[in-house]
Design a protein around this motif. Structure first.
Motif, PDB file in Angstrom:
ATOM      1  N   PHE A   1       0.939  -1.299  -0.043  1.00 30.58           N
ATOM      2  CA  PHE A   1      -0.474  -0.193   0.292  1.00 30.58           C
ATOM      3  C   PHE A   1       1.111   1.577  -0.375  1.00 30.58           C
ATOM      4  N   ALA A   2       1.075   2.253  -1.184  1.00 28.82           N
ATOM      5  CA  ALA A   2       1.913   3.233  -0.987  1.00 28.82           C
ATOM      6  C   ALA A   2       0.872   4.525  -0.868  1.00 28.82           C
TER       7      ALA A   2
ATOM      8  N   GLY B   1       0.043   8.925  -1.742  1.00 26.77           N
ATOM      9  CA  GLY B   1       1.063   9.487  -2.472  1.00 26.77           C
ATOM     10  C   GLY B   1       0.131  10.102  -3.135  1.00 26.77           C
ATOM     11  N   ASN B   2       0.353  11.595  -3.786  1.00 32.10           N
ATOM     12  CA  ASN B   2       0.370  12.395  -4.690  1.00 32.10           C
ATOM     13  C   ASN B   2      -1.463  12.119  -4.926  1.00 32.10           C
ATOM     14  N   GLY B   3      -1.772  12.482  -3.702  1.00 31.16           N
ATOM     15  CA  GLY B   3      -3.128  12.136  -3.705  1.00 31.16           C
ATOM     16  C   GLY B   3      -3.909  10.434  -4.180  1.00 31.16           C
ATOM     17  N   LYS B   4      -2.773   9.896  -4.330  1.00 32.11           N
ATOM     18  CA  LYS B   4      -3.215   8.355  -4.745  1.00 32.11           C
ATOM     19  C   LYS B   4      -2.841   7.128  -4.205  1.00 32.11           C
ATOM     20  N   LEU B   5      -3.843   6.022  -3.753  1.00 33.53           N
ATOM     21  CA  LEU B   5      -3.170   5.412  -3.422  1.00 33.53           C
ATOM     22  C   LEU B   5      -3.181   3.687  -4.373  1.00 33.53           C
ATOM     23  N   THR B   6      -1.791   3.655  -4.305  1.00 32.46           N
ATOM     24  CA  THR B   6      -1.289   2.488  -4.937  1.00 32.46           C
ATOM     25  C   THR B   6      -1.263   1.014  -4.577  1.00 32.46           C
ATOM     26  N   LEU B   7      -1.611  -0.109  -4.621  1.00 32.41           N
ATOM     27  CA  LEU B   7      -1.712  -1.209  -4.404  1.00 32.41           C
ATOM     28  C   LEU B   7      -1.287  -2.482  -5.413  1.00 32.41           C
ATOM     29  N   ALA B   8      -0.051  -3.003  -4.966  1.00 34.33           N
ATOM     30  CA  ALA B   8       1.082  -3.670  -5.824  1.00 34.33           C
ATOM     31  C   ALA B   8       1.573  -5.183  -5.233  1.00 34.33           C
ATOM     32  N   THR B   9       1.379  -6.080  -6.223  1.00 34.73           N
ATOM     33  CA  THR B   9       1.704  -7.474  -5.944  1.00 34.73           C
ATOM     34  C   THR B   9       2.388  -7.926  -6.415  1.00 34.73           C
ATOM     35  N   SER B  10       3.104  -8.439  -6.532  1.00 32.13           N
ATOM     36  CA  SER B  10       4.116  -9.660  -7.722  1.00 32.13           C
ATOM     37  C   SER B  10       4.480 -11.088  -6.879  1.00 32.13           C
ATOM     38  N   ASP B  11       4.666 -11.970  -8.087  1.00 29.13           N
ATOM     39  CA  ASP B  11       5.251 -13.568  -7.535  1.00 29.13           C
ATOM     40  C   ASP B  11       6.308 -13.769  -8.989  1.00 29.13           C
TER      41      ASP B  11
ATOM     42  N   ALA C   1       2.928   7.661   2.386  1.00 33.48           N
ATOM     43  CA  ALA C   1       3.137   6.907   3.793  1.00 33.48           C
ATOM     44  C   ALA C   1       2.970   5.262   3.206  1.00 33.48           C
ATOM     45  N   GLN C   2       3.337   4.094   3.617  1.00 29.16           N
ATOM     46  CA  GLN C   2       3.415   3.036   2.604  1.00 29.16           C
ATOM     47  C   GLN C   2       3.826   2.072   3.587  1.00 29.16           C
TER      48      GLN C   2
ATOM     49  N   ARG D   1     -12.902   4.101   5.704  1.00 29.01           N
ATOM     50  CA  ARG D   1     -11.883   4.555   6.067  1.00 29.01           C
ATOM     51  C   ARG D   1     -10.620   4.110   6.252  1.00 29.01           C
ATOM     52  N   LEU D   2      -9.808   4.512   5.926  1.00 31.42           N
ATOM     53  CA  LEU D   2      -8.505   3.468   5.091  1.00 31.42           C
ATOM     54  C   LEU D   2      -7.292   4.172   5.971  1.00 31.42           C
ATOM     55  N   ALA D   3      -6.146   3.534   6.622  1.00 31.84           N
ATOM     56  CA  ALA D   3      -4.908   4.807   6.916  1.00 31.84           C
ATOM     57  C   ALA D   3      -3.976   3.542   6.943  1.00 31.84           C
ATOM     58  N   ILE D   4      -2.661   4.392   7.301  1.00 30.33           N
ATOM     59  CA  ILE D   4      -1.879   3.855   7.264  1.00 30.33           C
ATOM     60  C   ILE D   4      -1.269   4.214   8.443  1.00 30.33           C
TER      61      ILE D   4
END
Length: 396
Positions: A149-150, A152-162, A178-179, A201-204
Protein backbone atom coordinates in the motif's frame (compact mmCIF):
# COMPACT_ATOMS: atom_id res chain seq x y z
CA UNK A 1 -7.06 -7.50 15.41
CA UNK A 2 -10.72 -6.62 14.85
CA UNK A 3 -12.94 -4.22 16.73
CA UNK A 4 -16.72 -4.27 16.23
CA UNK A 5 -18.11 -0.74 16.44
CA UNK A 6 -21.74 -1.11 17.49
CA UNK A 7 -24.00 1.92 17.72
CA UNK A 8 -26.01 1.69 20.92
CA UNK A 9 -26.54 2.95 24.45
CA UNK A 10 -24.45 2.13 27.50
CA UNK A 11 -26.45 0.75 30.43
CA UNK A 12 -24.37 0.37 33.59
CA UNK A 13 -21.70 -2.18 32.82
CA UNK A 14 -23.69 -3.45 29.85
CA UNK A 15 -25.33 -1.97 26.77
CA UNK A 16 -28.48 -1.88 24.66
CA UNK A 17 -28.34 -2.16 20.86
CA UNK A 18 -30.18 -3.51 17.82
CA UNK A 19 -29.87 -7.30 17.56
CA UNK A 20 -29.61 -7.29 13.75
CA UNK A 21 -26.85 -4.66 13.84
CA UNK A 22 -24.78 -6.76 16.24
CA UNK A 23 -25.45 -9.95 14.24
CA UNK A 24 -24.48 -8.20 10.99
CA UNK A 25 -21.18 -7.04 12.49
CA UNK A 26 -20.40 -10.53 13.82
CA UNK A 27 -21.09 -12.03 10.38
CA UNK A 28 -18.45 -9.76 8.80
CA UNK A 29 -15.76 -10.50 11.40
CA UNK A 30 -12.97 -12.97 10.66
CA UNK A 31 -11.79 -13.85 14.19
CA UNK A 32 -13.09 -17.12 15.74
CA UNK A 33 -13.78 -15.46 19.11
CA UNK A 34 -15.71 -12.36 20.26
CA UNK A 35 -14.98 -10.43 23.45
CA UNK A 36 -17.42 -8.29 25.46
CA UNK A 37 -15.60 -6.63 28.38
CA UNK A 38 -13.51 -9.53 29.75
CA UNK A 39 -15.83 -12.33 28.59
CA UNK A 40 -15.00 -14.37 25.48
CA UNK A 41 -17.49 -16.26 23.34
CA UNK A 42 -17.22 -18.34 20.20
CA UNK A 43 -18.14 -15.89 17.43
CA UNK A 44 -20.16 -18.29 15.26
CA UNK A 45 -22.04 -19.75 18.23
CA UNK A 46 -22.91 -16.28 19.54
CA UNK A 47 -24.01 -15.21 16.04
CA UNK A 48 -26.30 -18.24 15.66
CA UNK A 49 -27.82 -17.56 19.08
CA UNK A 50 -28.60 -13.93 18.19
CA UNK A 51 -30.21 -14.99 14.91
CA UNK A 52 -32.37 -17.54 16.72
CA UNK A 53 -33.76 -14.96 19.18
CA UNK A 54 -37.23 -13.60 18.47
CA UNK A 55 -39.74 -11.23 19.96
CA UNK A 56 -37.76 -8.02 19.61
CA UNK A 57 -34.99 -6.42 17.59
CA UNK A 58 -33.52 -4.75 20.69
CA UNK A 59 -31.29 -6.68 23.08
CA UNK A 60 -29.82 -5.80 26.44
CA UNK A 61 -26.46 -7.29 27.36
CA UNK A 62 -25.20 -7.12 30.95
CA UNK A 63 -22.49 -8.97 32.92
CA UNK A 64 -24.14 -11.61 35.09
CA UNK A 65 -23.70 -15.05 36.55
CA UNK A 66 -25.74 -18.06 35.55
CA UNK A 67 -29.36 -18.67 36.40
CA UNK A 68 -28.73 -21.26 39.13
CA UNK A 69 -27.19 -20.64 42.55
CA UNK A 70 -24.19 -22.79 41.61
CA UNK A 71 -23.55 -20.57 38.58
CA UNK A 72 -24.16 -17.26 40.34
CA UNK A 73 -20.46 -16.61 40.96
CA UNK A 74 -19.37 -17.58 37.45
CA UNK A 75 -18.54 -14.94 34.84
CA UNK A 76 -20.96 -14.62 32.00
CA UNK A 77 -23.47 -12.48 30.14
CA UNK A 78 -27.19 -12.01 30.58
CA UNK A 79 -29.01 -11.47 27.29
CA UNK A 80 -32.53 -10.04 27.30
CA UNK A 81 -34.48 -9.83 24.05
CA UNK A 82 -38.21 -9.16 24.46
CA UNK A 83 -39.56 -11.99 26.61
CA UNK A 84 -36.42 -14.13 26.08
CA UNK A 85 -33.63 -14.25 28.66
CA UNK A 86 -30.42 -16.19 28.23
CA UNK A 87 -27.25 -16.74 30.28
CA UNK A 88 -23.98 -17.20 28.42
CA UNK A 89 -21.00 -18.40 30.48
CA UNK A 90 -17.48 -17.22 29.74
CA UNK A 91 -15.85 -19.30 26.94
CA UNK A 92 -19.25 -20.41 25.60
CA UNK A 93 -18.88 -21.97 22.12
CA UNK A 94 -15.08 -21.61 22.33
CA UNK A 95 -13.34 -24.82 21.22
CA UNK A 96 -9.75 -25.84 21.84
CA UNK A 97 -8.95 -24.80 18.28
CA UNK A 98 -10.53 -21.37 18.75
CA UNK A 99 -8.50 -20.80 21.91
CA UNK A 100 -5.40 -20.08 19.80
CA UNK A 101 -7.18 -17.81 17.31
CA UNK A 102 -7.73 -14.07 17.14
CA UNK A 103 -10.46 -12.22 19.00
CA UNK A 104 -12.74 -9.45 17.79
CA UNK A 105 -13.59 -6.92 20.48
CA UNK A 106 -17.17 -5.61 20.67
CA UNK A 107 -17.45 -1.94 21.63
CA UNK A 108 -20.66 0.07 21.87
CA UNK A 109 -20.86 3.86 21.52
CA UNK A 110 -23.71 6.34 20.92
CA UNK A 111 -22.25 7.34 17.55
CA UNK A 112 -20.97 4.69 15.16
CA UNK A 113 -20.38 7.01 12.20
CA UNK A 114 -17.27 6.69 10.02
CA UNK A 115 -15.93 9.47 7.81
CA UNK A 116 -15.09 7.56 4.60
CA UNK A 117 -12.09 8.19 2.34
CA UNK A 118 -12.59 5.19 0.04
CA UNK A 119 -15.51 3.36 -1.53
CA UNK A 120 -16.19 -0.01 0.08
CA UNK A 121 -16.87 -1.83 -3.22
CA UNK A 122 -13.95 0.00 -4.84
CA UNK A 123 -11.50 -1.26 -2.20
CA UNK A 124 -12.95 -4.80 -2.27
CA UNK A 125 -12.56 -5.01 -6.06
CA UNK A 126 -9.04 -3.57 -5.90
CA UNK A 127 -7.98 -6.25 -3.40
CA UNK A 128 -9.59 -9.00 -5.49
CA UNK A 129 -7.57 -7.85 -8.52
CA UNK A 130 -4.13 -7.81 -6.88
CA UNK A 131 -4.21 -10.55 -4.21
CA UNK A 132 -4.28 -13.48 -6.71
CA UNK A 133 -0.88 -12.38 -8.04
CA UNK A 134 0.91 -12.31 -4.69
CA UNK A 135 3.38 -15.09 -3.99
CA UNK A 136 2.50 -17.72 -1.42
CA UNK A 137 4.23 -17.88 1.92
CA UNK A 138 7.95 -17.95 1.29
CA UNK A 139 10.87 -17.57 3.67
CA UNK A 140 13.26 -16.44 0.97
CA UNK A 141 11.28 -13.36 -0.18
CA UNK A 142 8.45 -12.73 2.32
CA UNK A 143 7.68 -9.29 0.84
CA UNK A 144 6.33 -11.01 -2.30
CA UNK A 145 3.61 -12.53 -0.14
CA UNK A 146 2.40 -9.03 0.76
CA UNK A 147 0.30 -6.29 -0.78
CA UNK A 148 2.17 -3.00 -0.95
CA UNK A 149 0.00 0.00 0.00
CA UNK A 150 1.58 3.29 -1.11
CA UNK A 151 -0.05 6.66 -0.43
CA UNK A 152 1.12 9.73 -2.32
CA UNK A 153 0.04 12.55 -4.65
CA UNK A 154 -3.63 12.07 -3.80
CA UNK A 155 -3.52 8.40 -4.83
CA UNK A 156 -3.44 5.00 -3.12
CA UNK A 157 -1.54 2.34 -5.07
CA UNK A 158 -1.83 -1.38 -4.32
CA UNK A 159 0.78 -3.71 -5.84
CA UNK A 160 1.69 -7.42 -5.65
CA UNK A 161 4.09 -9.72 -7.48
CA UNK A 162 5.09 -13.38 -7.56
CA UNK A 163 8.24 -12.62 -9.62
CA UNK A 164 6.49 -13.79 -12.83
CA UNK A 165 3.47 -11.48 -12.76
CA UNK A 166 2.96 -8.03 -11.30
CA UNK A 167 -0.41 -6.44 -10.53
CA UNK A 168 -0.92 -2.75 -9.72
CA UNK A 169 -4.08 -0.71 -9.20
CA UNK A 170 -4.40 2.99 -8.37
CA UNK A 171 -7.31 4.60 -6.50
CA UNK A 172 -8.12 8.23 -5.74
CA UNK A 173 -7.22 8.94 -2.10
CA UNK A 174 -6.49 11.70 0.39
CA UNK A 175 -3.18 13.58 0.51
CA UNK A 176 -0.27 12.18 2.47
CA UNK A 177 2.88 10.06 2.12
CA UNK A 178 3.05 6.55 3.63
CA UNK A 179 3.72 2.91 2.75
CA UNK A 180 2.89 -0.45 4.32
CA UNK A 181 3.41 -4.13 3.44
CA UNK A 182 0.42 -6.25 4.53
CA UNK A 183 0.35 -10.07 4.12
CA UNK A 184 -2.06 -10.98 1.33
CA UNK A 185 -3.48 -13.91 3.31
CA UNK A 186 -4.70 -11.55 6.03
CA UNK A 187 -6.42 -9.29 3.50
CA UNK A 188 -8.12 -12.05 1.50
CA UNK A 189 -10.88 -12.60 4.08
CA UNK A 190 -11.81 -8.89 4.12
CA UNK A 191 -13.06 -8.80 0.51
CA UNK A 192 -16.49 -10.28 1.28
CA UNK A 193 -16.89 -8.14 4.42
CA UNK A 194 -16.00 -4.94 2.54
CA UNK A 195 -18.63 -5.67 -0.11
CA UNK A 196 -21.26 -5.56 2.67
CA UNK A 197 -19.98 -2.29 4.16
CA UNK A 198 -21.48 1.13 3.43
CA UNK A 199 -18.56 3.34 4.56
CA UNK A 200 -14.82 2.68 4.68
CA UNK A 201 -11.92 4.63 6.08
CA UNK A 202 -8.36 3.44 5.47
CA UNK A 203 -5.23 4.70 7.21
CA UNK A 204 -1.56 3.71 7.19
CA UNK A 205 -0.08 4.09 10.67
CA UNK A 206 3.03 2.92 12.60
CA UNK A 207 2.31 -0.33 14.44
CA UNK A 208 5.14 -0.22 16.98
CA UNK A 209 7.47 -2.85 15.48
CA UNK A 210 9.44 -0.45 13.32
CA UNK A 211 7.16 -0.61 10.27
CA UNK A 212 3.73 0.60 9.27
CA UNK A 213 0.44 -1.23 9.62
CA UNK A 214 -3.01 -0.75 8.14
CA UNK A 215 -6.31 0.27 9.72
CA UNK A 216 -9.53 -0.32 7.79
CA UNK A 217 -12.62 0.96 9.55
CA UNK A 218 -16.22 0.40 8.47
CA UNK A 219 -19.47 1.38 10.15
CA UNK A 220 -19.49 -2.07 11.79
CA UNK A 221 -15.90 -3.25 12.23
CA UNK A 222 -12.45 -1.78 12.72
CA UNK A 223 -9.66 -3.99 11.31
CA UNK A 224 -6.08 -3.45 12.50
CA UNK A 225 -3.49 -5.29 10.39
CA UNK A 226 0.17 -5.47 11.36
CA UNK A 227 2.66 -4.75 8.59
CA UNK A 228 5.81 -6.61 7.55
CA UNK A 229 9.29 -5.16 7.35
CA UNK A 230 11.21 -5.18 4.10
CA UNK A 231 11.47 -3.38 0.77
CA UNK A 232 9.15 -4.12 -2.12
CA UNK A 233 10.92 -4.47 -5.51
CA UNK A 234 11.19 -1.37 -7.70
CA UNK A 235 8.84 -2.85 -10.28
CA UNK A 236 8.56 0.30 -12.40
CA UNK A 237 11.93 -0.56 -13.96
CA UNK A 238 10.58 -3.90 -15.22
CA UNK A 239 7.67 -2.46 -17.21
CA UNK A 240 8.78 -1.34 -20.70
CA UNK A 241 8.55 2.38 -21.43
CA UNK A 242 7.76 1.87 -25.12
CA UNK A 243 5.76 -0.72 -27.03
CA UNK A 244 5.69 -1.83 -30.67
CA UNK A 245 2.04 -2.87 -30.78
CA UNK A 246 -1.20 -2.51 -28.82
CA UNK A 247 -4.73 -3.90 -29.06
CA UNK A 248 -8.05 -3.19 -27.37
CA UNK A 249 -10.29 -6.24 -27.01
CA UNK A 250 -13.20 -7.85 -25.15
CA UNK A 251 -11.84 -10.13 -22.41
CA UNK A 252 -14.81 -12.50 -22.74
CA UNK A 253 -14.09 -13.12 -26.42
CA UNK A 254 -10.39 -13.69 -25.80
CA UNK A 255 -11.19 -16.04 -22.91
CA UNK A 256 -13.39 -18.14 -25.22
CA UNK A 257 -10.60 -18.26 -27.80
CA UNK A 258 -8.04 -19.27 -25.18
CA UNK A 259 -10.36 -21.97 -23.81
CA UNK A 260 -10.80 -23.47 -27.29
CA UNK A 261 -7.03 -23.69 -27.75
CA UNK A 262 -6.53 -25.21 -24.30
CA UNK A 263 -9.14 -27.86 -25.15
CA UNK A 264 -7.21 -28.72 -28.34
CA UNK A 265 -3.83 -28.97 -26.66
CA UNK A 266 -2.67 -32.30 -25.24
CA UNK A 267 -0.59 -30.44 -22.67
CA UNK A 268 -2.75 -28.33 -20.32
CA UNK A 269 0.30 -26.26 -19.29
CA UNK A 270 1.28 -25.35 -22.85
CA UNK A 271 1.93 -21.78 -23.92
CA UNK A 272 -0.15 -19.64 -26.26
CA UNK A 273 1.29 -17.36 -28.92
CA UNK A 274 -0.20 -13.87 -29.00
CA UNK A 275 0.28 -12.07 -32.31
CA UNK A 276 -0.73 -8.55 -33.32
CA UNK A 277 -0.24 -8.64 -37.09
CA UNK A 278 -1.95 -7.07 -40.12
CA UNK A 279 -4.51 -5.33 -37.93
CA UNK A 280 -5.57 -8.63 -36.31
CA UNK A 281 -5.22 -10.20 -32.85
CA UNK A 282 -4.52 -13.91 -33.16
CA UNK A 283 -4.05 -16.59 -30.51
CA UNK A 284 -2.43 -19.87 -31.53
CA UNK A 285 -1.35 -23.01 -29.73
CA UNK A 286 2.43 -23.35 -29.69
CA UNK A 287 2.13 -27.04 -30.63
CA UNK A 288 0.51 -26.05 -33.97
CA UNK A 289 -2.80 -27.69 -33.09
CA UNK A 290 -4.98 -24.67 -33.75
CA UNK A 291 -5.48 -20.90 -33.79
CA UNK A 292 -8.25 -18.39 -33.12
CA UNK A 293 -8.75 -14.79 -34.15
CA UNK A 294 -10.19 -12.25 -31.69
CA UNK A 295 -11.95 -9.10 -32.84
CA UNK A 296 -9.86 -6.14 -31.69
CA UNK A 297 -8.56 -2.68 -32.53
CA UNK A 298 -4.90 -3.30 -33.36
CA UNK A 299 -2.04 -0.85 -33.84
CA UNK A 300 1.47 -1.89 -34.80
CA UNK A 301 2.90 -5.39 -35.14
CA UNK A 302 4.49 -7.67 -32.53
CA UNK A 303 4.41 -11.27 -31.38
CA UNK A 304 5.11 -13.06 -28.08
CA UNK A 305 4.10 -16.14 -26.10
CA UNK A 306 2.80 -16.64 -22.55
CA UNK A 307 1.47 -19.36 -20.31
CA UNK A 308 -2.12 -20.33 -21.12
CA UNK A 309 -2.94 -20.50 -17.40
CA UNK A 310 -1.47 -17.02 -16.83
CA UNK A 311 -3.52 -15.65 -19.73
CA UNK A 312 -6.77 -17.04 -18.29
CA UNK A 313 -6.08 -15.62 -14.84
CA UNK A 314 -5.16 -12.24 -16.32
CA UNK A 315 -8.39 -12.05 -18.33
CA UNK A 316 -10.47 -12.90 -15.23
CA UNK A 317 -8.82 -10.06 -13.30
CA UNK A 318 -9.27 -7.55 -16.14
CA UNK A 319 -12.91 -8.01 -17.12
CA UNK A 320 -14.79 -6.02 -19.80
CA UNK A 321 -12.89 -4.13 -22.49
CA UNK A 322 -9.14 -4.21 -21.87
CA UNK A 323 -5.86 -3.35 -23.57
CA UNK A 324 -2.71 -5.36 -24.20
CA UNK A 325 0.69 -3.93 -25.20
CA UNK A 326 3.63 -5.84 -26.66
CA UNK A 327 7.24 -4.89 -27.19
CA UNK A 328 9.30 -7.98 -28.07
CA UNK A 329 9.28 -11.70 -27.17
CA UNK A 330 11.63 -11.16 -24.20
CA UNK A 331 9.94 -8.25 -22.39
CA UNK A 332 6.83 -8.34 -20.16
CA UNK A 333 3.36 -8.26 -21.70
CA UNK A 334 1.30 -5.42 -20.23
CA UNK A 335 -2.47 -5.73 -19.78
CA UNK A 336 -4.48 -2.76 -18.51
CA UNK A 337 -7.94 -1.34 -17.81
CA UNK A 338 -9.15 1.69 -15.80
CA UNK A 339 -6.17 2.29 -13.50
CA UNK A 340 -5.28 -1.41 -13.29
CA UNK A 341 -2.08 -2.82 -14.81
CA UNK A 342 -0.92 -6.42 -14.99
CA UNK A 343 2.53 -7.29 -16.32
CA UNK A 344 3.15 -10.93 -17.30
CA UNK A 345 6.54 -12.38 -18.11
CA UNK A 346 6.60 -14.11 -21.51
CA UNK A 347 7.78 -17.64 -22.24
CA UNK A 348 10.36 -18.53 -24.87
CA UNK A 349 8.83 -18.42 -28.32
CA UNK A 350 8.55 -22.00 -29.60
CA UNK A 351 11.03 -23.01 -32.29
CA UNK A 352 11.15 -26.21 -34.33
CA UNK A 353 14.11 -28.56 -33.78
CA UNK A 354 16.84 -28.52 -36.44
CA UNK A 355 16.06 -32.10 -37.46
CA UNK A 356 12.46 -31.14 -38.23
CA UNK A 357 13.55 -28.08 -40.20
CA UNK A 358 15.96 -30.13 -42.34
CA UNK A 359 13.31 -32.80 -42.90
CA UNK A 360 10.81 -30.17 -44.02
CA UNK A 361 13.40 -28.61 -46.37
CA UNK A 362 14.13 -32.00 -47.93
CA UNK A 363 10.41 -32.73 -48.37
CA UNK A 364 9.92 -29.36 -50.07
CA UNK A 365 12.88 -30.01 -52.39
CA UNK A 366 11.57 -33.49 -53.31
CA UNK A 367 8.12 -32.06 -54.01
CA UNK A 368 9.65 -29.37 -56.26
CA UNK A 369 11.65 -31.99 -58.22
CA UNK A 370 8.57 -34.20 -58.62
CA UNK A 371 6.54 -31.24 -59.85
CA UNK A 372 9.23 -30.32 -62.38
CA UNK A 373 9.35 -33.92 -63.68
CA UNK A 374 5.55 -34.02 -64.04
CA UNK A 375 5.53 -30.76 -65.99
CA UNK A 376 8.35 -31.96 -68.30
CA UNK A 377 6.59 -35.26 -68.96
CA UNK A 378 3.30 -33.51 -69.68
CA UNK A 379 5.06 -31.18 -72.12
CA UNK A 380 6.78 -34.10 -73.91
CA UNK A 381 3.58 -36.10 -74.32
CA UNK A 382 1.56 -33.19 -75.67
CA UNK A 383 0.88 -33.77 -79.49
CA UNK A 384 2.47 -31.35 -81.92
CA UNK A 385 0.16 -29.18 -84.00
CA UNK A 386 0.23 -29.65 -87.80
CA UNK A 387 1.03 -26.50 -89.78
CA UNK A 388 -1.39 -25.87 -92.60
CA UNK A 389 -0.37 -24.18 -95.87
CA UNK A 390 -1.64 -20.74 -96.29
CA UNK A 391 -4.46 -20.56 -98.78
CA UNK A 392 -3.63 -18.93 -102.10
CA UNK A 393 -5.83 -16.08 -103.18
CA UNK A 394 -8.55 -17.01 -105.65
CA UNK A 395 -8.27 -15.28 -108.98
CA UNK A 396 -11.13 -13.04 -109.76
Amino acid sequence: MEQLNIEGKRSGEGFICHRERLANALSRAQAPKARINDIELGRKGFLNYLRALGGSNVIKVTPSGGASEAQAADKGLRIVCGSNTGYLPDKAWVSDKDGFGDTCEIRVSPNGSVIPNLGAIELAEALSRVIPFAAGKTEQRPVLGCVRFAQGNGKLTLATSDAYRLAEITLDFEDGEAQALIPAEELKGLITALKKAHRVRLAIEPNGNGCNGLIIETEAIRYKLAGESGTFPDYQQVIPAEFKAAARFDTREMMKAGASLSALSLDRTSAITLALMNGKLTLSATDDRGSAQVEAEVEGEAETALSGAYLTQALKALGGMAEVKLSNPKTPILFGVDGYRLAVMPVVMPSKPKVHIEAEAEAIAREAEAKAEREAKTHAEKPKKKHRKAREPVAA
